[in-house]
Design an enzyme around this catalytic site. Structure first.
Site, PDB file in Angstrom:
ATOM      1  N   SER A  27       0.840  -1.201   0.000  1.00  0.00           N
ATOM      2  CA  SER A  27       0.000   0.000   0.000  1.00  0.00           C
ATOM      3  C   SER A  27       0.876   1.253   0.000  1.00  0.00           C
ATOM      4  O   SER A  27       1.766   1.392   0.826  1.00  0.00           O
ATOM      5  CB  SER A  27      -0.887   0.005   1.252  1.00  0.00           C
ATOM      6  OG  SER A  27      -1.609   1.216   1.312  1.00  0.00           O
ATOM      7  N   LEU A  34      -0.024  10.414   3.861  1.00  0.00           N
ATOM      8  CA  LEU A  34      -1.283   9.771   3.471  1.00  0.00           C
ATOM      9  C   LEU A  34      -2.145  10.610   2.518  1.00  0.00           C
ATOM     10  O   LEU A  34      -3.373  10.663   2.667  1.00  0.00           O
ATOM     11  CB  LEU A  34      -2.116   9.395   4.712  1.00  0.00           C
ATOM     12  CG  LEU A  34      -1.649   8.192   5.532  1.00  0.00           C
ATOM     13  CD1 LEU A  34      -2.698   7.850   6.586  1.00  0.00           C
ATOM     14  CD2 LEU A  34      -1.387   6.967   4.666  1.00  0.00           C
ATOM     15  N   CYS A  67       1.025   4.125  10.090  1.00  0.00           N
ATOM     16  CA  CYS A  67       1.671   5.168   9.299  1.00  0.00           C
ATOM     17  C   CYS A  67       2.374   6.158  10.225  1.00  0.00           C
ATOM     18  O   CYS A  67       1.741   6.748  11.092  1.00  0.00           O
ATOM     19  CB  CYS A  67       0.669   5.925   8.433  1.00  0.00           C
ATOM     20  SG  CYS A  67       1.464   7.242   7.490  1.00  0.00           S
ATOM     21  N   LYS A  73      -2.276  -3.884   9.553  1.00  0.00           N
ATOM     22  CA  LYS A  73      -0.886  -3.586   9.206  1.00  0.00           C
ATOM     23  C   LYS A  73      -0.202  -2.962  10.407  1.00  0.00           C
ATOM     24  O   LYS A  73      -0.592  -1.899  10.886  1.00  0.00           O
ATOM     25  CB  LYS A  73      -0.811  -2.652   8.000  1.00  0.00           C
ATOM     26  CG  LYS A  73       0.632  -2.440   7.547  1.00  0.00           C
ATOM     27  CD  LYS A  73       0.692  -1.908   6.150  1.00  0.00           C
ATOM     28  CE  LYS A  73       2.128  -1.655   5.733  1.00  0.00           C
ATOM     29  NZ  LYS A  73       2.215  -1.066   4.402  1.00  0.00           N
ATOM     30  N   GLY A 111      11.567  -3.863   2.502  1.00  0.00           N
ATOM     31  CA  GLY A 111      12.876  -4.032   1.877  1.00  0.00           C
ATOM     32  C   GLY A 111      13.044  -5.208   0.949  1.00  0.00           C
ATOM     33  O   GLY A 111      14.175  -5.635   0.697  1.00  0.00           O
TER      34      GLY A 111
HETATM   35  C1  LIG Z   1       6.067   6.510  -0.756  1.00  0.00           C
HETATM   36  C2  LIG Z   1       5.489   5.529   0.216  1.00  0.00           C
HETATM   37  C3  LIG Z   1       4.149   5.646   0.582  1.00  0.00           C
HETATM   38  C4  LIG Z   1       3.572   4.757   1.472  1.00  0.00           C
HETATM   39  N1  LIG Z   1       2.260   4.872   1.785  1.00  0.00           N
HETATM   40  C5  LIG Z   1       1.661   3.926   2.559  1.00  0.00           C
HETATM   41  C6  LIG Z   1       0.251   3.935   2.797  1.00  0.00           C
HETATM   42  O1  LIG Z   1      -0.489   4.792   2.306  1.00  0.00           O
HETATM   43  N2  LIG Z   1      -0.275   2.968   3.579  1.00  0.00           N
HETATM   44  C7  LIG Z   1       0.481   1.975   4.131  1.00  0.00           C
HETATM   45  O2  LIG Z   1      -0.071   1.103   4.818  1.00  0.00           O
HETATM   46  N3  LIG Z   1       1.819   1.925   3.920  1.00  0.00           N
HETATM   47  C8  LIG Z   1       2.423   2.873   3.149  1.00  0.00           C
HETATM   48  N4  LIG Z   1       3.786   2.800   2.897  1.00  0.00           N
HETATM   49  C9  LIG Z   1       4.562   1.693   3.480  1.00  0.00           C
HETATM   50  C10 LIG Z   1       4.706   0.539   2.496  1.00  0.00           C
HETATM   51  O3  LIG Z   1       3.473  -0.083   2.208  1.00  0.00           O
HETATM   52  C11 LIG Z   1       5.661  -0.520   3.022  1.00  0.00           C
HETATM   53  O4  LIG Z   1       5.074  -1.141   4.145  1.00  0.00           O
HETATM   54  C12 LIG Z   1       7.016   0.042   3.425  1.00  0.00           C
HETATM   55  O5  LIG Z   1       7.451   0.976   2.473  1.00  0.00           O
HETATM   56  C13 LIG Z   1       8.087  -1.028   3.563  1.00  0.00           C
HETATM   57  O6  LIG Z   1       8.232  -1.801   2.409  1.00  0.00           O
HETATM   58  P1  LIG Z   1       9.295  -1.498   1.232  1.00  0.00           P
HETATM   59  O7  LIG Z   1      10.645  -1.414   1.851  1.00  0.00           O
HETATM   60  O8  LIG Z   1       9.095  -2.639   0.301  1.00  0.00           O
HETATM   61  O9  LIG Z   1       8.891  -0.196   0.641  1.00  0.00           O
HETATM   62  C14 LIG Z   1       4.373   3.722   2.030  1.00  0.00           C
HETATM   63  C15 LIG Z   1       5.723   3.628   1.664  1.00  0.00           C
HETATM   64  C16 LIG Z   1       6.288   4.514   0.772  1.00  0.00           C
HETATM   65  C17 LIG Z   1       7.738   4.373   0.416  1.00  0.00           C
END
Ligand SMILES: Cc1cc2nc3c(=O)[nH]c(=O)nc-3n(C[C@H](O)[C@H](O)[C@H](O)COP(=O)(O)O)c2cc1C
Ligand code: FES
Lengths: 237, 279
Positions: B15, B68, B129, B164, B239
């Protein structure tokens, strides 16, 4: 409030092969590719930097002698990779909106880091191009292209003054944020367009990371731009 | 055995990084390799997000402070009514992500979404968040109130619901135990963690940390939750950039693995990740 409509477009990932890499000025290069792709003036691409960075980097697109070109200023590991690698580059394109001016009575001002875009706009709209550089341009560049160049901050401010009193209806400026802000503030008589260089992670409207504050609220450089009216970003004094 | 999502592959779009389906327009991804696409968190009222600049990347991590930004319930309803959601769902199964600024907002948006929840295979509730002042991470600070909220949401819907969780509000396995005991179906672990960096202009940037630096922390979270709860459905998040990491997350107990920031590097990695699982 920003818009959330999902555009009915396809973004393609291309593998582009370098044709030539020419130094424009200090740490800034013009890279042209063997391939061409369909795009409109003002649009940009996101270039993958392999292991040299976690996000693709945005560059405005240009076309030189029938094939795609970008200009790249080395600002970190990612841009250094793009300039130095001999591998093909993975490029997402074309992104953002086309620049559609209301007439052809305009001029383009670019920093060396946006020369490819400047050359393309100048040729496409048949309008004059000015390059504003911190230091002199290389021989290789000046011998290949006929360019109106100003060097240094004073030269740039004089150019803005001249353009402000010129016959042109609009001026398109693409370079650093500081350069674009100066243009908007110093050309109150003109309609100034700026191509914003915000940090971008996705380039396609997904991440909301490229937000810009405008007179009309938050917008996104990648999907609402990259070209904006200057007076939408900076108030004129 | 708990309920499962039965995805066509265990690869899920996280997300946020995937927005509201924009990556479906990128031609390099074969979506049959992706099990589900989680939409960006939607809150009751629209949010225009934090003041820019909002994002920085180093070699090991990204920091974002998006805040958000989302179109609110009305925007989501519009996407349902104009057929956008159906169109996206015809390409890849969708997970809805919901958030709120208060107890009442979480419950209210759940009620409002009920008429069209069948368009989604699951609903993920964002309790983690770090970039908003109310709701998000802070909703979990009062443990009893949060438990009441989990109970209230559970009574509002029969959908497959997933919490989450971040790691900054207590041991993640303890949080997961609470989620499970309130009858929820799954957890997504983890979200971004609060980080700080000084950018190239010398500004102090506070935001949520994502990207490679998060991986071992997320892997440990999956391991701990699975050890504590053999039956809960787990989506791993944090990650993941390569197929080996997907395999490793599954090995330590994840049922599905979400991909977020890696999309910004090269979304076609989804093909490599999903290939080996597709039937
Ligand atoms: C630009 C950005 C926006 C995000 N927005 C949300 C969000 O709206 N809701 C949410 O549950 N997580 C949000 N996240 C978190 C991601 O869903 C994810 O849990 C987090 O980035 C870790 O995973 P990754 O390292 O694969 O990015 C966001 C992450 C990024 C980088
Ligand atoms: S760069 Fe991701 S929304 Fe603009």
């Amino acid at each position: 409030m920003a818009s959330f409509s999902i555009k009915n477009v396809k973004y393609n990932a291309y593998l582009l092969t370098k044709k030539s890499t020419i130094e424009i000025t200090d740490r800034t290069y013009l890279i042209s590719f063997q391939e061409d792709l369909e795009f409109s003036p003002g649009q940009f691409c996101m270039v993958n930097v392999d292991g040299a960075g976690l996000t693709r980097k945005p560059f405005t697109l240009g076309r030189i002698e029938g094939t795609v070109a970008i200009s790249v200023k080395i600002a970190g590991k990612g841009s250094e990779y793009i300039v130095k690698t001999s591998e093909r580059l993975n490029v997402l394109a074309p992104l953002g909106n086309a620049f559609v001016p209301e007439n052809r009575n305009g001029a383009v001002v670019v920093a060396p880091s946006c020369l490819a875009e400047g050359l393309h706009l100048s040729e496409h709209f048949k309008i004059p191009l000015f390059v504003a550089s911190k230091s002199a341009l290389s021989r290789e560049i000046t011998s290949q292209f006929e360019l109106n160049t100003v060097v240094g901050n004073d030269g740039y401010l004089r150019l803005l003054e001249e353009l402000n009193n010129s016959r042109f209806d609009w001026i398109f400026v693409s370079g650093s944020r500081i350069m674009e802000e100066l243009a908007v503030r110093n050309m109150p008589n003109k309609l100034v367009y700026v191509s914003l260089n915000e940090y971008m992670a996705c380039g396609i409207g997904a991440c909301k990371g490229c937000a810009v504050e405008t007179m009309n609220g938050i917008k996104h450089a990648c999907t609402d731009g990259p070209v904006f009216r200057g007076d939408e970003i900076w108030a004129r004094h | 055995m708990g309920k499962a999502l039965n995805l066509r592959t265990p690869i899920v779009i996280a997300s946020g990084p995937g927005g509201f389906g924009e990556y479906l327009n990128v031609s390099s991804v074969d979506w049959s390799y992706v099990g589900a696409y989680t939409l960006k968190t939607v809150t009751l009222n629209p949010k225009s997000g934090n003041k820019p600049p909002r994002m920085y990347a180093s070699k090991e991590f990204l920091i974002n402070r998006i805040g958000l930004e989302n179109p609110g319930f009305d925007g989501l309803r519009k996407m349902v009514e104009d057929g956008t959601i159906d169109k996206l769902a015809s390409i890849v199964p969708l997970i809805l992500s919901l958030g709120g600024d208060s107890f009442d907002e979480y419950v209210e948006i759940t009620k409002l979404c009920r008429p069209f929840l069948d368009k989604f295979i699951a609903v993920e509730y964002n309790f983690s968040c770090p970039n908003v002042h109310h709701g998000g991470l802070s909703i979990m600070v009062d443990r009893e109130e949060w438990r009441r909220l989990l109970k209230a949401i559970r009574t509002e819907t029969d959908a497959f619901i997933i919490a989450k969780l971040g790691i900054e509000s207590g041991f993640v396995e303890e949080m997961a135990r609470i989620v499970s005991s309130e009858g929820w179906d799954g957890v997504t672990v983890i979200n971004t963690i609060r980080g700080l960096m000084v950018n190239s202009e010398g500004q102090t940037v506070l935001g949520g940390l994502s990207g490679p630096a998060l991986y071992p922390i997320a892997l440990r979270a999956v391991y701990e939750v699975r050890k504590a709860l053999p039956d809960i459905y787990i989506i791993a998040s944090g990650g993941v950039y390569a197929p080996e990491q997907v395999r490793e997350m599954l090995r330590f107990g994840a049922n599905a693995v979400s991909v977020g920031s890696a999309l910004f590097h090269d979304e076609s990695v989804l093909n490599e990740m999903g290939k080996e699982f597709s039937r």
